[in-house]
Scaffold this motif. Structure first.
Motif, PDB file in Angstrom:
ATOM      1  N   ILE A  84       0.707  -1.317  -0.027  1.00  9.50           N
ATOM      2  CA  ILE A  84      -0.134  -0.070  -0.186  1.00  9.50           C
ATOM      3  C   ILE A  84       1.005   1.270  -0.135  1.00  9.50           C
ATOM      4  O   ILE A  84       0.555   2.355  -0.729  1.00  9.50           O
ATOM      5  CB  ILE A  84      -0.938  -0.144   1.180  1.00  9.50           C
ATOM      6  N   GLN A  87       2.010   1.665  -3.477  1.00 12.46           N
ATOM      7  CA  GLN A  87       1.077   2.310  -4.455  1.00 12.46           C
ATOM      8  C   GLN A  87       0.687   3.613  -4.274  1.00 12.46           C
ATOM      9  O   GLN A  87       0.605   4.339  -5.092  1.00 12.46           O
ATOM     10  CB  GLN A  87      -0.196   1.577  -4.183  1.00 12.46           C
ATOM     11  N   THR A 435      -4.944   4.760  -3.424  1.00 11.44           N
ATOM     12  CA  THR A 435      -4.224   3.807  -4.457  1.00 11.44           C
ATOM     13  C   THR A 435      -4.952   3.793  -5.670  1.00 11.44           C
ATOM     14  O   THR A 435      -4.818   3.068  -6.519  1.00 11.44           O
ATOM     15  CB  THR A 435      -4.257   2.270  -3.879  1.00 11.44           C
TER      16      THR A 435
END
Length: 492
Positions: A84, A87, A435
């Motif tokens: 994450i 991203q 994201t």
């Protein structure tokens, strides 16, 4: 009532951050394509992308403890947090590209520097947070993370939380100063303005009521909510980015890839204050740990929010339940989503998630005093008169088939695409908005495999590290951070 027909290369359903991001990327990659956006409300970004619907943390896994779960052997799994975080770096690069090329202006209107912190109490909580810090501190993506159990240091970092706390319970906090607050409502409007200026057609107050194959195209049936007129738009490619409304349209499409999916809606409320005496004593997004049986989206947090240049504090969420799939949806959304193909999945999810049901019932039965007590775990001397209750947006979690259990409840986002790539839908929730850029790039790879080779050079202009792993290259990551911080005015 009149009925018209028109042709389009691309139709984007829903006026949120996902459609806006995909529209902006396609506008650069293929400026000759005719692009239409359909939003059922009177303006874009009013559902999940609205800042008061909790789409503004700037999720980068710096503070969200549900992204670093403790395994059965006591070790900390940081793999999801690394994914994450990387991203989010991709999203930052794309926004920086738009600023650098003049397509976006005034970056501080949608992104602001706000430290991200994690908070734990009790011996088990402190042990967990310490172990998490030890696992993260040497990873390039989490460089700069700090940790303390010292009460004096805690009062310096978070005076609203710790300057008047006199209990003896063990507490700990980790902090990363490079965190951000993102107003995805503002960013969505900026992106929509950009693509409209490049020729895209933005249709507000237009509701998509049906989606069916029509030869090599898709017939998108649209109703103008102002006039009642209907139209059929025949599109080569359709993206369903309608938040909670995406499931119904996915089902109407009839694609086999969408069979068996269901949705579990969860609503929420937050306490909010703009009292400068409180706002000025707390700068940060502070995330605690979820309660037993609580969904990840219900992790308690005390957030600094910057909306239209004004700072607020927001605490919550207090989870609730509504059968609506959208904040402006209908009470029939959940029952009308049940199909023979997903009934077994939904029943299996209900069977295996009794803790979640118990948690939601408990939340619904909370009194005003119960909610104030939850806030006082973060702000010991909180007074109810300083805070107002606001209703957040709906989150529809994905229910899908599972070979072992029959069905499972999946937190996060998932893209479902037809085998020929002509239609795709995004289901699910957090960390979606933060994201959005890598999610949409992944969608392009699945739906436009023939065009991707010719688009690659342009994509690398947008995201210089496209195709590279930032988590394994500390020097490259540092350059990316410095460049994006400068362009997004986060270093001021």
């Amino acid at each position: 009532m009149a009925h018209t027909s028109t042709q389009a290369d691309v139709v984007l359903i829903g006026g949120g951050i996902m459609s806006a991001t995909l529209g902006a990327i396609l506008t650069e990659l293929q400026p000759d394509w005719d692009l239409h956006v359909y939003e059922r409300l009177d303006s874009v970004a009013q559902e999940s992308s609205d800042p008061w619907n909790n789409a503004g943390t700037g999720h980068s896994a710096l503070c969200e403890l549900n992204y670093t779960p403790e395994k059965d052997d006591g070790s900390i799994d940081v793999s999801k947090a690394e994914t994450i975080n990387e991203q989010f770096q991709v999203s930052r690069q794309y926004w920086s590209h738009l600023v650098e090329t003049g397509k976006l202006t005034r970056p501080r209107s949608f992104i602001n520097p706000v430290p991200h912190l994690s908070y734990a109490s009790g011996k088990d909580g402190v042990d967990y947070l310490r172990a998490r810090y030890e696992k993260l501190k040497d990873l390039p993506l989490f460089e700069g993370i700090e940790y303390t159990e010292d009460r004096q240091k805690l009062a310096e970092w978070l005076p609203l939380m710790f300057s008047s706390r006199d209990d003896s319970e063990p507490v700990a906090v980790s902090r990363t100063e490079s965190g951000t607050d993102v107003d995805f409502g503002s960013l969505t409007r900026h992106l929509m303005d950009y693509i409209a200026g490049e020729g895209a057609h933005i249709h507000n107050n237009h509701e998509v009521t049906d989606l069916k194959r029509a030869g090599r195209r898709w017939r998108v049936t649209v109703t103008d909510k102002t006039t009642g007129d209907t139209s059929s738009v025949f599109a080569k490619f359709v993206f369903v980015g309608a938040g909670g409304g995406a499931l119904h349209l996915l089902q109407k499409s009839g694609i086999p890839e969408g069979v068996g999916y269901g949705g579990f809606p969860v609503s929420g409320q937050f306490l909010r204050t703009s009292n400068p005496d409180l706002v000025n004593k707390h700068i940060g997004k502070v995330y605690g740990r979820a309660g037993v049986g609580a969904p990840p989206m219900s992790v308690p947090h005390l957030d600094t929010r910057v909306v239209n240049g004004t700072k607020y504090l927001m605490f919550g969420p207090y989870a609730g339940f509504s059968p609506k799939f959208l904040k402006s949806g209908k009470f029939t959304d959940l029952p009308f989503s049940v199909r023979p193909s997903n009934l077994g999945v939904m029943l299996a999810v209900a069977r295996d998630n009794l803790d979640l049901v118990k948690y939601l019932v408990g939340q619904l039965l909370q009194s005003k005093q119960d909610r104030l007590d939850a806030l006082r775990d973060f702000v010991p001397d909180a007074k109810s008169d300083d805070w107002e209750m606001i209703t957040a947006g709906q989150r529809v979690q994905v229910m899908k088939k599972d070979d072992d259990r029959g069905g499972k409840l999946q937190f996060g986002t998932e893209v479902i695409a037809a085998g020929d790539g002509s239609v795709a839908a995004l289901l699910g929730a957090s960390p979606g908005a933060s994201t959005a850029v890598p999610i949409m790039l992944g969608l392009l790879g699945r739906c436009f495999p023939e065009q991707m080779p010719q688009w690659e050079d342009k994509i690398k202009e947008m995201i210089p590290t496209y195709g590279q792993n930032l988590g394994n290259d500390r020097e490259l990551l540092q350059k990316v951070r410095e460049r994006t911080a400068k362009l997004l005015e986060l270093d001021r």
